[in-house]
Design an enzyme around this catalytic site. Structure first.
Site, PDB file in Angstrom:
ATOM      1  N   GLU A 195       1.848   1.709  -0.256  1.00  0.00           N
ATOM      2  CA  GLU A 195       0.561   2.310   0.068  1.00  0.00           C
ATOM      3  C   GLU A 195      -0.297   2.472  -1.191  1.00  0.00           C
ATOM      4  OE1 GLU A 195       2.748   5.423   3.177  1.00  0.00           O
ATOM      5  OE2 GLU A 195       1.230   6.133   1.782  1.00  0.00           O
ATOM      6  N   SER A 196      -1.588   2.262  -1.037  1.00  0.00           N
ATOM      7  CA  SER A 196      -2.618   2.549  -2.052  1.00  0.00           C
ATOM      8  C   SER A 196      -2.647   1.518  -3.184  1.00  0.00           C
ATOM      9  CB  SER A 196      -2.455   3.948  -2.661  1.00  0.00           C
ATOM     10  OG  SER A 196      -2.618   4.953  -1.699  1.00  0.00           O
ATOM     11  N   GLU A 235       5.924   9.869   3.721  1.00  0.00           N
ATOM     12  CA  GLU A 235       5.334   9.376   2.474  1.00  0.00           C
ATOM     13  C   GLU A 235       5.922  10.085   1.260  1.00  0.00           C
ATOM     14  OE1 GLU A 235       0.989   8.665   2.136  1.00  0.00           O
ATOM     15  OE2 GLU A 235       1.103  10.123   0.513  1.00  0.00           O
ATOM     16  N   LYS A 278      -3.323   9.177  10.602  1.00  0.00           N
ATOM     17  CA  LYS A 278      -3.320   9.530   9.177  1.00  0.00           C
ATOM     18  C   LYS A 278      -3.981  10.895   9.024  1.00  0.00           C
ATOM     19  CE  LYS A 278      -2.749   8.041   4.801  1.00  0.00           C
ATOM     20  NZ  LYS A 278      -3.654   7.016   4.264  1.00  0.00           N
ATOM     21  N   ASN A 325       3.574   5.917  -1.953  1.00  0.00           N
ATOM     22  CA  ASN A 325       2.161   5.979  -2.296  1.00  0.00           C
ATOM     23  C   ASN A 325       1.991   5.724  -3.794  1.00  0.00           C
ATOM     24  OD1 ASN A 325      -0.570   6.514  -2.538  1.00  0.00           O
ATOM     25  ND2 ASN A 325      -0.516   8.378  -1.323  1.00  0.00           N
ATOM     26  N   LYS A 333     -11.128   4.279   7.714  1.00  0.00           N
ATOM     27  CA  LYS A 333     -11.395   5.485   6.939  1.00  0.00           C
ATOM     28  C   LYS A 333     -12.891   5.532   6.643  1.00  0.00           C
ATOM     29  CE  LYS A 333      -9.626   5.452   2.804  1.00  0.00           C
ATOM     30  NZ  LYS A 333      -8.618   5.565   1.728  1.00  0.00           N
ATOM     31  N   GLU A 378      -6.440   0.250   7.504  1.00  0.00           N
ATOM     32  CA  GLU A 378      -6.854   1.641   7.678  1.00  0.00           C
ATOM     33  C   GLU A 378      -8.349   1.796   7.954  1.00  0.00           C
ATOM     34  OE1 GLU A 378      -4.757   5.054   5.910  1.00  0.00           O
ATOM     35  OE2 GLU A 378      -6.413   4.971   4.478  1.00  0.00           O
TER      36      GLU A 378
END
Length: 271
Positions: free
Chosen positions: A214-215, A163, A114, A184, A55, A53
């Site tokens: 995710e995360s 998500e 995103k 997530n 970001k 990602e």
């Protein structure tokens, strides 16, 4: 759902800003790069499928990366990323549609947009290979229906990552017709991260659905843990793109894409 009571104030601010952002005007039509083909190709090469990602900044991170996003994208791909995620939310994450366009033109892997898409016209901002729809946000008042948005996105050619955070949200995603689901590990109510979230929710996702963790994935052990729990791919941001300008993005990507390959089995659902 009264999202003002149930979502962290920082996230509520993002959601409020997203409500105000309109679409891009003309209807977008996309010929997408296949996410499942990309996952299969890197797995065949002995790598873990990772969506890296880009970001520039985040409410949950310190500092800001001011590197050219195209340079970062190329480093991530060179490090083995199967796909890229590019933030287009401008107010809280420093993203833009123009950045996504530049990145997608510069690489040959699928690119995920995103952002916080709440209405159909917000799909018509920029061409991408994959768009994100977040179950929790689309349960809030004043947003479009998840199933309707999923259909509208597919009509434009997008692949769609839906998500979820809980088993109930996974069920909502499945009922809407999602075939790519991201779980997530970050709870939007508290903004805390728990990798056990994925482990508890993954068994509720049937075979034939591509499942993305995710995360919170920071280390090689975290990669192995998520793959062992059933992840077909991982979406990783901070551990790759630390907001320290000295961080070697390519090396970080390679460290995580090479962390675990034995447990990964991709599911080609989006060809």
């Amino acid at each position: 759902m009264d999202d003002s009571e149930e979502i962290d104030p920082a996230v509520q601010s993002i959601l409020d800003a997203a409500r105000e952002r309109g679409g891009g005007g003309d209807r977008v039509s996309v010929s997408p790069r296949s996410l499942s083909d990309a996952f299969d190709a890197v797995a065949a090469d002995g790598r873990t499928p990772v969506i890296a990602e880009i970001k520039p900044t985040s409410p949950t991170a310190d500092g800001e990366r001011t590197d050219d996003p195209v340079d970062l994208a190329r480093q991530m791909v060179e490090g083995g990323a199967a796909a890229l995620s590019v933030l287009t939310e401008p107010d809280h994450f420093g993203g833009s549609a123009a950045t996504l366009e530049r990145v997608r033109d510069a690489v040959d892997v699928p690119v995920l947009r995103k952002d916080f898409i709440l209405h159909e016209d917000q799909l018509d901002v920029v061409e991408a290979d994959v768009v994100l729809l977040i179950v929790r946000f689309l349960e809030a008042d004043g947003t479009d229906d998840l199933a309707d948005l999923l259909t509208a996105a597919r009509e434009r050619g997008f692949k769609v990552l839906v998500e979820a955070h809980t088993a109930a949200e996974v069920e909502t995603a499945l009922e809407a017709g999602a075939d790519i689901i991201g779980v997530n590990n970050r709870d939007l109510a508290e903004l805390d991260v728990d990798l056990g979230t994925f482990e508890s929710v993954a068994p509720d996702v049937p075979e034939g659905v591509t499942l993305i963790a995710e995360s919170g994935i920071q280390t090689a052990d975290d990669v192995t843990r998520m793959c062992d729990a059933g992840a077909d791919a991982l979406l990783i941001g901070s551990a790759i793109m630390d907001h320290d300008a000295a961080t070697d993005v390519e090396a970080n990507t390679r460290r995580l894409t090479r962390a675990d390959t034995d447990a990964v089995e991709t599911t080609p659902t989006d060809t």
